[in-house]
Design a protein around this motif. Structure first.
Motif, short mmCIF file in Angstrom:
data_model
loop_
_atom_site.label_atom_id
_atom_site.label_comp_id
_atom_site.label_asym_id
_atom_site.label_seq_id
_atom_site.Cartn_x
_atom_site.Cartn_y
_atom_site.Cartn_z
N LEU A 136 0.83 -1.16 -0.15
CA LEU A 136 0.10 0.14 -0.09
C LEU A 136 0.96 1.26 -0.10
O LEU A 136 0.58 2.31 -0.71
CB LEU A 136 -0.83 0.09 1.12
N GLY A 137 2.10 1.32 0.74
CA GLY A 137 2.89 2.53 0.75
C GLY A 137 3.51 2.67 -0.56
O GLY A 137 3.80 3.73 -0.93
N PHE A 138 3.75 1.42 -0.90
CA PHE A 138 4.53 1.82 -2.37
C PHE A 138 3.90 2.07 -3.42
O PHE A 138 3.95 2.73 -4.26
CB PHE A 138 5.19 0.25 -2.79
N GLY A 139 2.29 1.43 -3.50
CA GLY A 139 1.48 1.79 -4.36
C GLY A 139 1.17 3.56 -4.41
O GLY A 139 1.07 4.14 -5.18
N LEU A 140 1.22 4.09 -2.93
CA LEU A 140 1.05 5.47 -2.82
C LEU A 140 2.23 6.20 -3.62
O LEU A 140 2.17 7.22 -4.56
CB LEU A 140 1.05 5.96 -1.46
N LEU A 141 3.51 5.76 -3.36
CA LEU A 141 4.79 6.50 -3.76
C LEU A 141 4.60 6.30 -5.55
O LEU A 141 4.89 7.05 -6.14
CB LEU A 141 5.96 5.96 -3.30
N ASP A 142 4.26 5.05 -5.80
CA ASP A 142 4.14 4.50 -7.17
C ASP A 142 3.05 5.57 -7.98
O ASP A 142 3.27 6.02 -9.01
CB ASP A 142 3.84 3.37 -7.36
N GLY A 143 2.08 5.82 -7.26
CA GLY A 143 0.94 6.46 -7.83
C GLY A 143 1.43 8.01 -7.92
O GLY A 143 1.20 8.67 -8.95
N ILE A 144 2.05 8.56 -7.07
CA ILE A 144 2.79 9.86 -6.92
C ILE A 144 3.63 10.01 -8.19
O ILE A 144 3.61 10.85 -9.13
CB ILE A 144 3.52 10.09 -5.87
N TYR A 145 4.57 8.80 -8.26
CA TYR A 145 5.53 8.81 -9.40
C TYR A 145 4.94 8.85 -10.76
O TYR A 145 5.29 9.44 -11.68
CB TYR A 145 6.41 7.72 -9.37
N ASN A 146 3.83 7.94 -10.92
CA ASN A 146 3.41 7.81 -12.37
C ASN A 146 2.01 8.70 -12.47
O ASN A 146 1.73 9.16 -13.67
CB ASN A 146 2.97 6.50 -12.56
#
Length: 466
Positions: A68-78
């Protein structure tokens, strides 16, 4: 396909000069501006993909983030770039040809963020740095694609975007390889990757400043009185308004008569009003829906690692498969889109992505699995990335080209931001297999809806209109 000769010869000397290349010379299939922007994207992608290749492992294994935390950062990145893409396109159009300046600022901002990753070790500062990096990407993408579109003829636009995406993907191919070699050769591997990435990004900015022209000569030509000189005319030639079908020798695009009464003003309201065009509205809606079901690349690589037990030191090489397939297929699929219809190729690319998801869900774990998945993944990008921009370009006037493309990109990026958050949350709550199954079903439904919403018509295959 080369630009057709003019069918009219009203003003013999000037019209022939505007349509036909000089004897013994062939018109370039791709404009020099496209090649220069391709070189910038190649170098910049080496820098970006060095970070992208190691970031999932760095965050999940090194910093211990949950899906979930990675999904948040990945969402920000993409997806964070979606918030500024429309602003970048509007600024480029509003400035009357400031595409290079806005794109250059975006490239420089992203380059400045690379060394800051050396100082960040927790979720909040990393998120802020990634947001700033993606702000730079959001500012530069629409002006860059507008320069490519304005430098190309309608008949070769798919090829031009394909060539640019191929060069861009060459950088995506080298970036993970460089990151892998750095990780193998150094003790503080991640810090070394971020440092080298910054140096390479600076080189990309310098190439943009030195080799990309400030404006596209001949993309817009104001109507001139009889006997007046025009910028696009050969030296010493006096021209009347160009006959139907005439093309500018500088870019291959048809001169347009622009007056204050008929040309839309490049305002933010005019940009948003482009959604009133049914064709562009349908393209934007389809891009948004399909983006909602497109799983992030980083999650695809993490899923492959879990399925096959790929060691951490080899993880950075997984993006090479996608990039290699993209590189090999971008130009052929761009040319195919020009011939058979761009929307058909765009939807076929999502079919390839569905097959990749199906392979990840299958019980088969053979040695050919990663090659098949990455080949299909690269085919998806080759058939959709540049092709979507070529499709959208057909529905947007030159005066608002950056803003129009930014509308489509914004919808797609926002959708992928939501998808990353949703996929990370589903993985955390129900597991990776359930999350991928839901995404596969959603992608199939969205693709079917897009097929019915914008059905290709065989009457204009060269333009790819539907």
């Amino acid at each position: 396909m080369y630009v057709a000769d003019s069918r009219a010869s009203t003003s013999a000397a000037s019209a022939e000069g505007a349509v036909r290349p000089r004897a013994g010379r062939r018109r370039a299939a791709v404009a020099p501006t496209v090649l220069a922007l391709g070189a910038v994207s190649l170098i910049t992608d080496v820098s970006s993909e060095m970070v992208t290749a190691v970031l999932p492992l760095y965050l999940v294994t090194g910093l211990g983030l949950s899906p979930l935390g990675f999904g948040l950062l990945d969402g920000i990145y993409n997806g964070f770039s979606a918030l500024v893409r429309l602003i970048g396109g509007h600024l480029a159009d509003r400035g009357g040809g400031r595409h290079k300046g806005v794109a250059g600022f975006g490239y420089a901002l992203s380059a400045a963020c690379k060394p800051l990753l050396l100082l960040a070790h927790t979720l909040t500062p990393i998120g802020l740095i990634l947001a700033a990096d993606r702000t730079g990407k959001g500012l530069r993408t629409a002006p860059r694609d507008a320069l490519i579109s304005l430098s190309s003829t309608p008949e070769t636009r798919g090829r031009a975007f394909g060539v640019h995406r191929a060069m861009d993907t060459a950088g995506a191919l080298f970036g993970p390889l460089v990151a892998f070699l750095i990780l193998r050769a150094t003790v503080d591997g991640y810090d070394a990757v971020f440092t080298v990435s910054f140096c390479v990004a600076v080189v990309g900015v310098l190439v943009l400043v030195l080799f990309v022209p400030n404006s596209v000569n001949g993309a817009r030509t104001k109507s001139a009185p009889d006997g007046a000189r025009t910028k696009s005319a050969p030296d010493g030639a006096r021209t009347k308004s160009a006959p139907d079908g005439a093309r500018s020798p500088a870019t291959g695009t048809a001169p347009r008569a622009i007056s204050g009464d008929t040309a839309p003003r490049p305002t933010l309201r005019a940009a948003l009003a482009l959604l009133g065009r049914p064709d562009l509205r349908r393209v934007t809606l389809c891009a948004l829906l399909l983006g909602l079901a497109t799983v992030s690349d980083s999650f695809v690589y993490l899923l492959l690692q879990r399925r096959l037990g790929v060691p951490d030191r080899w993880f950075a090489l997984l993006p090479l498969g996608t990039a290699a397939a993209f590189l090999l297929l971008a130009v052929p699929l761009g040319r195919l889109a020009d011939r058979v219809g761009r929307w058909r190729v765009f939807l076929a690319g999502h079919g390839a992505l569905l097959l990749a998801y199906a392979l990840l869900l299958a019980s088969w774990h053979g040695t050919a699995l990663p090659y098949a998945v990455l080949l299909l993944h690269g085919c998806f990008y080759a058939a959709t990335d540049g092709v979507l921009m070529a499709v959208a370009s057909e529905s947007v006037p030159e005066e608002l080209r950056s803003s129009g493309l930014a509308l489509v990109q914004t919808g797609q990026a926002l959708a992928r931001f939501v998808c990353s958050l949703g996929f990370g949350a589903a993985w955390t709550a129900w597991g990776d297999r359930t999350a991928l199954t839901a995404s596969t079903v959603a992608l199939a439904l969205c693709a079917l809806f897009a097929l019915t919403l914008r059905r290709p018509t065989p009457s204009a295959p060269s333009e790819g209109l539907a």
